[in-house]
Design a protein around this motif. Structure first.
Motif, PDB file in Angstrom:
ATOM      1  N   ILE A 106      -0.827  12.172  66.963  1.00 26.06           N
ATOM      2  CA  ILE A 106      -1.690  11.723  65.863  1.00 26.06           C
ATOM      3  C   ILE A 106      -1.037  10.529  65.163  1.00 26.06           C
ATOM      4  CG2 ILE A 106      -2.556  12.379  63.563  1.00 26.06           C
ATOM      5  CD1 ILE A 106      -3.156  15.136  64.658  1.00 26.06           C
ATOM      6  N   GLY A 107      -1.852   9.535  64.805  1.00 26.64           N
ATOM      7  CA  GLY A 107      -1.398   8.382  64.040  1.00 26.64           C
ATOM      8  C   GLY A 107      -1.857   8.472  62.596  1.00 26.64           C
ATOM      9  N   ILE A 108      -1.114   7.854  61.694  1.00 27.44           N
ATOM     10  CA  ILE A 108      -1.366   7.942  60.250  1.00 27.44           C
ATOM     11  C   ILE A 108      -1.619   6.556  59.672  1.00 27.44           C
ATOM     12  CG2 ILE A 108      -0.436   8.714  58.023  1.00 27.44           C
ATOM     13  CD1 ILE A 108      -0.813  10.997  60.061  1.00 27.44           C
ATOM     14  N   LYS A 109      -2.729   6.396  58.970  1.00 31.68           N
ATOM     15  CA  LYS A 109      -3.016   5.120  58.307  1.00 31.68           C
ATOM     16  C   LYS A 109      -1.898   4.767  57.336  1.00 31.68           C
ATOM     17  CE  LYS A 109      -6.586   2.794  55.503  1.00 31.68           C
ATOM     18  NZ  LYS A 109      -7.931   2.916  54.902  1.00 31.68           N
ATOM     19  N   ASP A 110      -1.540   3.497  57.286  1.00 24.83           N
ATOM     20  CA  ASP A 110      -0.390   3.075  56.496  1.00 24.83           C
ATOM     21  C   ASP A 110      -0.631   3.113  54.993  1.00 24.83           C
ATOM     22  OD1 ASP A 110       2.331   2.361  56.641  1.00 24.83           O
ATOM     23  OD2 ASP A 110       1.859   0.283  56.189  1.00 24.83           O
ATOM     24  N   ALA A 111      -1.794   3.581  54.575  1.00 26.98           N
ATOM     25  CA  ALA A 111      -2.042   3.803  53.147  1.00 26.98           C
ATOM     26  C   ALA A 111      -1.559   5.181  52.712  1.00 26.98           C
ATOM     27  CB  ALA A 111      -3.531   3.660  52.837  1.00 26.98           C
TER      28      ALA A 111
ATOM     29  N   LEU B 113       2.919  10.030  65.611  1.00 25.12           N
ATOM     30  CA  LEU B 113       3.402   8.902  66.405  1.00 25.12           C
ATOM     31  C   LEU B 113       3.869   7.724  65.557  1.00 25.12           C
ATOM     32  CD1 LEU B 113       0.676   8.804  69.206  1.00 25.12           C
ATOM     33  CD2 LEU B 113       2.960   9.813  69.341  1.00 25.12           C
ATOM     34  N   GLY B 114       3.210   7.466  64.413  1.00 18.97           N
ATOM     35  CA  GLY B 114       3.575   6.308  63.612  1.00 18.97           C
ATOM     36  C   GLY B 114       2.491   5.935  62.631  1.00 18.97           C
ATOM     37  N   LYS B 115       2.645   4.738  62.051  1.00 21.10           N
ATOM     38  CA  LYS B 115       1.768   4.264  60.986  1.00 21.10           C
ATOM     39  C   LYS B 115       0.817   3.188  61.518  1.00 21.10           C
ATOM     40  CE  LYS B 115       2.204   5.642  57.378  1.00 21.10           C
ATOM     41  NZ  LYS B 115       3.057   5.154  56.275  1.00 21.10           N
ATOM     42  N   LEU B 116      -0.425   3.243  61.041  1.00 27.75           N
ATOM     43  CA  LEU B 116      -1.509   2.424  61.582  1.00 27.75           C
ATOM     44  C   LEU B 116      -1.934   1.303  60.642  1.00 27.75           C
ATOM     45  CD1 LEU B 116      -3.438   5.488  62.940  1.00 27.75           C
ATOM     46  CD2 LEU B 116      -2.445   3.686  64.372  1.00 27.75           C
TER      47      LEU B 116
ATOM     48  N   GLY C  66      -7.164   5.185  73.046  1.00 23.54           N
ATOM     49  CA  GLY C  66      -6.309   6.199  73.644  1.00 23.54           C
ATOM     50  C   GLY C  66      -4.862   6.090  73.246  1.00 23.54           C
ATOM     51  N   PHE C  67      -4.593   5.470  72.087  1.00 23.84           N
ATOM     52  CA  PHE C  67      -3.229   5.369  71.563  1.00 23.84           C
ATOM     53  C   PHE C  67      -2.882   6.571  70.682  1.00 23.84           C
ATOM     54  CE2 PHE C  67      -3.910   0.494  71.625  1.00 23.84           C
ATOM     55  CZ  PHE C  67      -3.678   0.465  72.993  1.00 23.84           C
ATOM     56  N   ALA C  68      -3.827   7.458  70.449  1.00 27.04           N
ATOM     57  CA  ALA C  68      -3.642   8.709  69.718  1.00 27.04           C
ATOM     58  C   ALA C  68      -4.833   9.597  70.053  1.00 27.04           C
ATOM     59  CB  ALA C  68      -3.555   8.470  68.209  1.00 27.04           C
ATOM     60  N   VAL C  69      -4.633  10.906  69.983  1.00 27.08           N
ATOM     61  CA  VAL C  69      -5.756  11.823  70.217  1.00 27.08           C
ATOM     62  C   VAL C  69      -6.628  11.907  68.974  1.00 27.08           C
ATOM     63  CG1 VAL C  69      -6.356  14.234  70.701  1.00 27.08           C
ATOM     64  CG2 VAL C  69      -4.518  13.118  71.974  1.00 27.08           C
ATOM     65  N   ALA C  70      -5.997  11.800  67.805  1.00 26.84           N
ATOM     66  CA  ALA C  70      -6.716  11.780  66.530  1.00 26.84           C
ATOM     67  C   ALA C  70      -5.870  10.986  65.549  1.00 26.84           C
ATOM     68  CB  ALA C  70      -6.955  13.194  66.008  1.00 26.84           C
ATOM     69  N   THR C  71      -6.488  10.576  64.446  1.00 24.44           N
ATOM     70  CA  THR C  71      -5.762   9.818  63.427  1.00 24.44           C
ATOM     71  C   THR C  71      -6.252  10.212  62.044  1.00 24.44           C
ATOM     72  OG1 THR C  71      -7.350   7.987  63.517  1.00 24.44           O
ATOM     73  CG2 THR C  71      -5.390   7.798  64.910  1.00 24.44           C
ATOM     74  N   LEU C  72      -5.466   9.835  61.046  1.00 28.28           N
ATOM     75  CA  LEU C  72      -5.901   9.944  59.655  1.00 28.28           C
ATOM     76  C   LEU C  72      -6.285   8.565  59.149  1.00 28.28           C
ATOM     77  CD1 LEU C  72      -3.575  12.281  57.556  1.00 28.28           C
ATOM     78  CD2 LEU C  72      -5.874  12.733  58.416  1.00 28.28           C
TER      79      LEU C  72
END
Length: 483
Positions: free
Chosen positions: A79-84, A122-125, A168-174
């Motif tokens: 999962i990736g996380i928005k940088d906010a 995985l990291g920040k988006l 396809g760089f993450a299965v889900a994100t915030l």
């Protein structure tokens, strides 16, 4: 499992494959990092990766699987996380130069809940600076491209979050949504995006833009994954004073309940002049599918809709003016090294640190809150906000959900609207009213244009009506898959 197959991988498939021993969380994380390294230079969805933290979590999940333990709902899911949103030890810039170098010592509640449920972060988006924008072209670190059409925007402000799922760089994100920043990118990139009811998901650890409007929500590849994410994220948080005591729903359990007899409203104000004919046709097909599933389709009116955009841009900018005053070079982030006085440091730091769109909104908001103009602008906007909310409350006395477009057009070209802020703001015409009213809403893919650009349909639900909204979304998705 190949690198290409990651593009369609779902939460259920990840958890099932790890539990059955067909793969490991460590292998999946590595494959996603390889895919990011190979493809994200062009799309630019990630601003930073958190490999050490991700691999430590993946190893924990693999150990659980080897011991035969019951795996948590997001076990091994990348999962990736928005940088906010802040994430302990990782850069948290909100895509702004003014926060360059800031690494928070704590996790946002939403981030903590994902990791506790087994997610591999995985990291920040990438995103528009301080979540201000509708195209992800306002990032201080460069724009994001739409994976479905590289000459097009992915939408904003959560463009990196939507693009990462689509590529396809993450299965889900915030992501976060203040006036459409989850729903519009989801529509432009052809993924699912959920705006929860205000207070449904904690905002603790969210770098604030407009505190009465900001919300955190998931991007996923299908509706079931969205329901899974909502079950993990939803619920009261003592660290967020605006978090609701309303019990969270059993979204997965209720997902496949029959929709027969549910009343679906069609707000006439959302289908007027300016709506792209291909988007109109796609939504008419959705309404036909819902009718075939036994839903009752009913025209409704939201009469104050035309005031939504100006109301939003008074309230949101006023709150931004207040919230962003904390970024002054004193406590964290950028500080001008050549300033000769405190006031000089404030001025030079903010001038160098903020981008043009953020400055524009701070100026607009400061003006709206200033002596002599407060009653004419901010107070009046809050009164109109009440009227917009009452429109939705009245409609939900007659229907269970509302169906509308997400955007007036499909994804537009990079650079097409950057020189005209008003045109860019009008991209939010169908999304800001739900933000002002505090109701839940979501975007679900419902087809594509002749140019193969994704089209999303917007579902509005009543306050804390996520379960019914997700049921309708599941019906729409199933009809799309069978047609």
């Amino acid at each position: 499992m190949t690198a290409e197959s990651l593009k369609d991988l779902t939460i259920d498939e990840v958890r099932g494959a790890i539990a059955a021993g067909r793969t490991t969380a460590t292998a999946l994380a590595e494959m996603h990092y390889e895919r990011i390294a190979a493809g994200d230079k062009e799309i630019h969805s990630y601003l930073s990766v958190s490999r050490e933290r991700a691999m430590t979590q993946a190893e924990k999940i693999d150990a659980m699987a080897q011991r035969g333990e019951l795996l948590p709902p997001l076990a091994g899911v990348p999962i990736g996380i928005k940088d906010a949103l802040v994430m302990r030890g990782a850069p948290a810039t909100a895509s702004s130069l003014i926060l360059k170098g800031y690494r928070p010592p704590y996790d946002a509640t939403a981030v903590e809940r994902l990791e506790r449920a087994g997610a591999v972060l995985l990291g920040k988006l990438n995103c528009d600076e301080f979540a201000m924008g509708s195209s992800n072209e306002n990032s201080a670190y460069g724009p994001v491209k739409n994976p479905r059409a590289l000459d097009r925007v992915p939408g904003g402000s959560s463009g990196g979050s939507a693009a990462a799922v689509a590529a396809g760089f993450a299965v889900a994100t915030l992501g976060t949504d203040t006036g459409g920043s989850i729903r519009q990118p989801a529509a432009f990139c052809g993924v699912v995006g959920v705006l929860p009811t205000y207070g449904r998901i904690s905002r603790y650890g969210l770098i604030a833009f407009a505190s009465s409007l900001d919300r955190v929500g998931p991007f996923t590849k299908n509706v079931k994954d969205a329901a899974t994410m909502m079950e993990v994220l939803a619920g009261r948080d003592a660290l967020d004073a605006t978090s609701s005591e309303e019990p969270a729903g059993r979204y997965l359990e209720e997902l496949d309940r029959p929709v027969e007899g549910l009343r679906v409203g069609v707000p006439q104000e959302y289908f007027g002049e300016g709506l792209d004919p291909e988007i109109r046709a796609a939504i008419e097909k959705v309404l036909a599918d819902l009718k075939a599933a036994g839903c009752l389709i009913k025209p409704v009116s939201l009469p104050h809709t035309r005031y939504a955009v100006p109301t939003y841009y008074v309230i949101a900018t006023a709150e931004a003016s207040s919230n962003l005053s904390r970024f002054d070079g004193v406590r964290f982030g950028l500080r001008d090294a050549e300033a000769k006085s405190l006031s000089d440091m404030y001025r030079k730091t903010r001038d160098a640190g903020f981008g043009s769109e953020v400055k524009r909104r701070i100026l607009l908001g400061t003006y709206a809150l200033s002596a002599g103009y407060y009653d004419a602008y901010y107070k009046k906007a809050q009164q109109v906000r009440t009227l917009l909310t009452r429109d939705f409350l009245a409609a939900f006395e007659e229907v269970d959900v509302l169906i509308a477009p997400v955007t007036p057009t499909p994804a537009f070209k990079l650079g097409e609207k950057t020189d005209d802020p008003v045109k860019m703001y009008l991209e939010d015409i169908y999304s800001v009213a739900a933000s002002l009213a505090g109701i839940c809403a979501m975007s679900v893919p419902c087809g594509q244009t002749r140019d193969s650009l994704p089209v999303g349909v917007q579902i509005f639900g009543r306050h804390f009506g996520e379960a019914t909204m997700l049921q309708i979304a599941q019906t729409i998705e199933s009809a799309q898959q069978s047609s």
